[in-house]
Design an enzyme around this catalytic site. Structure first.
Site, mmCIF file in Angstrom:
data_model
loop_
_atom_site.group_PDB
_atom_site.id
_atom_site.type_symbol
_atom_site.label_atom_id
_atom_site.label_comp_id
_atom_site.label_asym_id
_atom_site.label_seq_id
_atom_site.Cartn_x
_atom_site.Cartn_y
_atom_site.Cartn_z
ATOM 1 N N ASP A 142 -2.446 -18.250 0.311
ATOM 2 C CA ASP A 142 -3.389 -19.052 -0.484
ATOM 3 C C ASP A 142 -3.973 -19.850 0.289
ATOM 4 O O ASP A 142 -5.280 -20.342 -0.036
ATOM 5 C CB ASP A 142 -2.810 -19.454 -2.072
ATOM 6 N N ASP A 171 -5.762 -7.199 4.178
ATOM 7 C CA ASP A 171 -7.082 -6.598 3.511
ATOM 8 C C ASP A 171 -8.093 -7.523 2.932
ATOM 9 O O ASP A 171 -9.280 -7.665 3.393
ATOM 10 C CB ASP A 171 -6.644 -5.749 2.449
ATOM 11 N N LYS A 221 3.786 -15.191 1.966
ATOM 12 C CA LYS A 221 3.904 -15.824 0.634
ATOM 13 C C LYS A 221 5.402 -16.338 0.467
ATOM 14 O O LYS A 221 6.260 -15.733 -0.529
ATOM 15 C CB LYS A 221 3.390 -15.088 -0.536
ATOM 16 N N ASP A 229 -11.674 -9.658 4.835
ATOM 17 C CA ASP A 229 -13.272 -9.532 4.394
ATOM 18 C C ASP A 229 -13.686 -10.878 4.298
ATOM 19 O O ASP A 229 -14.798 -11.285 4.468
ATOM 20 C CB ASP A 229 -12.849 -9.038 2.742
ATOM 21 N N TYR A 261 0.921 -1.105 -0.163
ATOM 22 C CA TYR A 261 0.006 0.079 0.026
ATOM 23 C C TYR A 261 1.076 1.179 0.083
ATOM 24 O O TYR A 261 0.567 2.356 -0.451
ATOM 25 C CB TYR A 261 -0.930 0.099 1.197
HETATM 26 C C1 IPM Z 1 -10.396 -1.767 4.266
HETATM 27 C C2 IPM Z 1 -10.627 -1.127 2.876
HETATM 28 C C3 IPM Z 1 -9.465 -0.072 2.607
HETATM 29 C C4 IPM Z 1 -8.268 -0.932 2.339
HETATM 30 C C5 IPM Z 1 -9.805 0.697 1.328
HETATM 31 C C6 IPM Z 1 -11.093 1.375 1.339
HETATM 32 C C7 IPM Z 1 -8.604 1.811 1.146
HETATM 33 O O1 IPM Z 1 -10.869 -2.122 2.037
HETATM 34 O O2 IPM Z 1 -10.121 -0.836 5.408
HETATM 35 O O3 IPM Z 1 -10.101 -2.788 4.421
HETATM 36 O O4 IPM Z 1 -7.937 -1.519 1.390
HETATM 37 O O5 IPM Z 1 -7.434 -0.945 3.328
HETATM 38 MG MG MG Z 2 -10.831 -3.784 2.896
#
Ligand code: IPM
Ligand code: MG
Length: 359
Positions: free
Chosen positions: A226, A250, A194, A254, A143
Site C-alpha cells: 500500500d 499486476d 504485505k 499498471d 493467481y
Molecule cells: C497483465 C494482465 C493479465 C494479468 C490479465 C489479462 C490476465 O492484466 O498481464 O498484467 O492479470 O496478469
Molecule cells: Mg495487468
C-alpha cells in the site's frame, strides 16, 4: 552466415493484429542488418482462438510456442467474450502460456522518455528521469494457488476462494532474477509485500532478506504494497528495481506504466529458466479503438526489442529498435494517446512507416 530464429506470432484480439503488423515489420527490417533471419509462424490465441476452436489456447498454439525461439504476443480479450466462464475467457490464453512455458519472471520496465514528459498527468519534476524495472512473479501467488473456486452453498451461501501461496523455492528463483537485474542497473532493489498482515509475505521477506547476503553489491529495502502504491506517484525516482508477487506486481506495474504518460509505451518480457520467453505489450486489446488505426504500436515494437535482448541474446539489434523509437519521437510523430504540444498525430500504420524510415 545469418542466425535463423523461429518466432511464434500470436496477434490475438482487438488492436492486437494492427500493432503486431507494425512489430513484425520492424523485426523484419532490423533482422538482416544484424545477421538475423526470422521465420514468423502465426497462431491463434485469446478470443480469436475461442471463435475458431472453442479454446483460448489451443494445444497447437502451445506446441508451436514450445518449439519456437521466442513468442511475440499482441493482446487478448474483448467484451464479446466477457460472459464466458473464468476458464474459457481469452485471458486464459495468457495464464496458460505463462504456466505452460514456466514463465515465472515478468520484467516490466517503466521508463519516462524525455520526449514524452508532457504526456504524463504528473508534474515534470516528479517524473523526469524515472527508470523503474518491475520484476513480477508470474506463475505463483494468488493467481495459481490452491484451493480456488466458487464453492457450493453452505446454509444457502456460496463462497469464492483464491489462495495466495508462495513456496521458498518460488520466492528464491524470482528473487535471484531481481537481484541479478538490479545488479545490472543502479544496484537498488525494493521488495514489495504485505508482511504486516500476510504470512505468505512474511516468508517472502525472510527469503529475500536471506538471499541479499549473496548480493552484497545490491542495496535491498522492503516496502508494504500500500505504501509502494503511494510512493510510486509521490516520488517515483526513489525506485530502481522492484520485486514483488503476482497480484501486487499486476497492480503496481499498471501504476508504474502511467508514470510514463501512456500504457501504450510499455513492453514486457516473461521468462523461464532458459526456455522460450513471451514478449508482449503491458496494455490490453483496447477493443474501443480496434480496427480504427488509432492504436499506439510502440509498446509492441519495444516488446520486439525485449525479444531480441532477452529472448535471443541480440542486444545490438534491440538497441537499434529502441533508438529508432527515440528518433521518431524526436521528429515529433505521435499517436493520439501520447500527443502533446508541437507534435503531429498519426495512425498506427503510419507510425510503423516512420520507424522503418529511421531504422
Ligand atoms: C497483465 C494482465 C493479465 C494479468 C490479465 C489479462 C490476465 O492484466 O498481464 O498484467 O492479470 O496478469
Ligand atoms: Mg495487468
Amino acid at each position: 552466415m545469418s542466425e535463423r530464429y523461429k518466432i511464434a506470432v500470436l496477434p490475438g484480439d482487438g488492436i492486437g493484429p494492427e500493432i503486431m503488423a507494425v512489430g513484425v515489420a520492424v523485426l523484419q527490417a532490423v533482422g538482416p542488418r544484424h545477421g538475423l533471419d526470422f521465420e514468423f509462424v502465426e497462431a491463434l490465441a485469446g478470443g480469436a482462438a475461442i471463435d475458431a476452436t472453442g479454446e483460448p489456447l489451443p494445444v497447437q498454439t502451445l506446441e508451436l510456442c514450445r518449439r519456437s525461439d521466442a513468442v511475440y504476443l499482441g493482446a487478448v480479450g474483448g467484451p464479446q467474450w466477457d460472459t464466458l466462464g473464468a476458464d474459457k475467457r481469452p485471458e486464459r490464453a495468457l495464464l496458460g502460456l505463462r504456466a505452460g512455458l514456466g514463465l515465472f519472471a515478468n520484467l516490466r520496465p517503466a521508463i519516462v522518455l524525455p520526449q514524452l514528459i508532457d504526456a504524463s498527468t504528473l508534474k515534470r519534476e516528479v517524473i523526469e528521469g524515472v527508470d523503474i524495472l518491475v520484476v513480477r512473479e508470474l506463475i505463483g501467488g494468488i493467481y495459481f494457488g490452491q484451493p480456488k473456486g466458487i464453492f457450493p452453498e453452505i446454509k444457502g451461501v456460496r463462497r469464492g476462494v483464491n489462495t495466495m501461496s508462495y513456496s521458498e523455492v518460488e520466492i528464491e528463483r524470482i528473487g535471484r532474477v531481481a537481484f541479478e537485474s538490479a545488479r545490472k542497473r543502479k544496484g537498488r532493489l525494493c521488495s514489495v509485500d504485505k508482511a504486516n498482515v500476510l504470512e505468505v509475505s512474511q516468508l517472502w521477506r525472510e527469503k529475500i532478506t536471506a538471499l541479499a547476503r549473496e548480493y552484497p553489491d545490491v542495496e535491498l529495502t522492503h516496502m508494504y504494497v500500500d505504501n509502494c502504491a503511494m510512493q510510486l506517484v509521490r516520488w517515483p525516482k526513489q525506485f530502481d528495481t522492484i520485486v514483488t508477487g503476482n497480484l501486487f506486481g499486476d497492480i503496481l506495474s499498471d501504476e508504474a506504466a502511467m508514470l510514463t504518460g501512456s500504457i501504450g509505451m510499455l513492453p514486457s518480457a516473461s521468462l523461464s529458466r532458459g526456455g522460450t520467453g513471451v514478449f508482449e505489450p503491458v496494455h490490453g486489446s483496447a477493443p474501443d479503438i480496434a480496427g480504427q488505426d488509432k492504436a499506439n504500436p510502440l509498446a509492441q515494437v519495444l516488446s520486439g526489442a525485449m525479444l531480441l535482448r532477452y529472448g535471443l541474446g541480440q542486444p545490438e539489434a534491440a538497441d537499434a529498435i529502441e533508438r529508432a523509437v527515440g528518433t521518431v519521437l524526436d521528429q515529433g510523430w505521435r499517436t493520439g494517446d501520447i500527443a502533446g504540444p508541437n507534435t503531429q498525430v498519426i495512425g498506427c500504420q503510419a507510425m510503423g512507416e516512420k520507424l522503418l524510415t529511421v531504422l
